[in-house]
Design a protein around this motif. Sequence first.
Motif, mmCIF file in Angstrom:
data_model
loop_
_atom_site.group_PDB
_atom_site.id
_atom_site.type_symbol
_atom_site.label_atom_id
_atom_site.label_comp_id
_atom_site.label_asym_id
_atom_site.label_seq_id
_atom_site.Cartn_x
_atom_site.Cartn_y
_atom_site.Cartn_z
ATOM 1 N N MET A 1 4.890 4.218 6.003
ATOM 2 C CA MET A 1 4.647 4.341 4.567
ATOM 3 C C MET A 1 3.530 3.382 4.158
ATOM 4 N N LYS A 2 2.483 3.927 3.547
ATOM 5 C CA LYS A 2 1.309 3.127 3.214
ATOM 6 C C LYS A 2 1.620 2.149 2.083
ATOM 7 N N LYS A 3 1.138 0.896 2.255
ATOM 8 C CA LYS A 3 1.343 -0.145 1.244
ATOM 9 C C LYS A 3 -0.005 -0.521 0.629
ATOM 10 N N ILE A 4 -0.011 -0.743 -0.694
ATOM 11 C CA ILE A 4 -1.232 -1.201 -1.329
ATOM 12 C C ILE A 4 -0.947 -2.343 -2.294
ATOM 13 N N ALA A 5 -1.997 -3.063 -2.643
ATOM 14 C CA ALA A 5 -1.960 -4.084 -3.689
ATOM 15 C C ALA A 5 -3.162 -3.870 -4.577
ATOM 16 N N ILE A 6 -3.034 -4.225 -5.835
ATOM 17 C CA ILE A 6 -4.106 -4.055 -6.811
ATOM 18 C C ILE A 6 -4.207 -5.357 -7.602
ATOM 19 N N MET A 7 -5.306 -6.094 -7.424
ATOM 20 C CA MET A 7 -5.446 -7.383 -8.095
ATOM 21 C C MET A 7 -6.877 -7.614 -8.556
ATOM 22 N N THR A 166 4.321 2.263 -1.581
ATOM 23 C CA THR A 166 4.784 0.894 -1.811
ATOM 24 C C THR A 166 3.664 0.095 -2.447
ATOM 25 N N TYR A 167 3.973 -0.549 -3.554
ATOM 26 C CA TYR A 167 3.007 -1.381 -4.264
ATOM 27 C C TYR A 167 3.500 -2.817 -4.252
ATOM 28 N N ILE A 168 2.674 -3.740 -3.732
ATOM 29 C CA ILE A 168 3.043 -5.152 -3.630
ATOM 30 C C ILE A 168 2.240 -5.962 -4.639
ATOM 31 N N ASN A 169 2.945 -6.780 -5.409
ATOM 32 C CA ASN A 169 2.314 -7.598 -6.433
ATOM 33 C C ASN A 169 2.689 -9.056 -6.235
ATOM 34 N N ALA A 170 1.931 -9.930 -6.902
ATOM 35 C CA ALA A 170 2.263 -11.352 -6.888
ATOM 36 C C ALA A 170 3.503 -11.596 -7.737
ATOM 37 N N MET A 171 4.150 -12.734 -7.542
ATOM 38 C CA MET A 171 5.379 -13.059 -8.270
ATOM 39 C C MET A 171 5.164 -13.089 -9.774
ATOM 40 N N GLY A 172 3.955 -13.450 -10.199
ATOM 41 C CA GLY A 172 3.672 -13.509 -11.627
ATOM 42 C C GLY A 172 3.782 -12.169 -12.321
ATOM 43 N N GLY A 173 3.792 -11.086 -11.545
ATOM 44 C CA GLY A 173 3.893 -9.758 -12.126
ATOM 45 C C GLY A 173 5.304 -9.347 -12.500
#
Length: 232
Positions: A1-7, A166-173
Amino acid sequence: MKKIAIMQPYFLPYIGYFQIVAAVDIFVFYDDVNFIKGGWINRNKIIINDKPHFITVPLQNASSNKLITDTLVKKNQKQFLSLEKKIEQRYKKAPYFTSVFPLILKVLRGDYKTISELSISSIKTIAGYLCITTEFVISSERFGDTKDYYRGERLSKICHQLSARTYINAMGGQHLYDKKEFAERGIQLQFLKPEITKYDIHSGHINMSILHLLMYKSVSEVKELLGLYQLI
């Protein structure tokens, strides 16, 4: 399953940023959103005489009413030479100075107009040094058709366009995005929690620029630190 992040692209960001970069298959530089004055897009911190000091890229008429991709760098040779000298004087005796400082010079002396270009260059250059193979994408170049969607809905649209689930974000999100709302759109939302609290190198802290860490640790040592996190 492909994972991405957007920052948003940050200038020489902290190690937690690179943990997110290394944790995903595709990393999207979110540069077609408003510039944040006083944030990390054009500045970061290093330690000088055991105290944190800012290193800052000068900008032309920076405003929160402008997009990051439209915010121009003030290409004043004197200001950039001052920035180079500040970094050189601080780290010239560090064990990995001869490996890392040329990379910083390459970034600062690059052919760019906007802070988006410069900050993206700083991230991609360091990612290359650390042998991170994540694919990079720039939102202003690929996802202009999603700009009318609001916050989490836009991120979900970008995930679907990249066939990511799957979308990975920083804890601040955590105070911005809701896992249930993302799940309703078919996206698993996870937050990356670093398990590094301190570098133990001349008072270095996780929230400082990774530059400080790179000057004192080898690539293999930094890569080991990149894996110290939890996904929650």
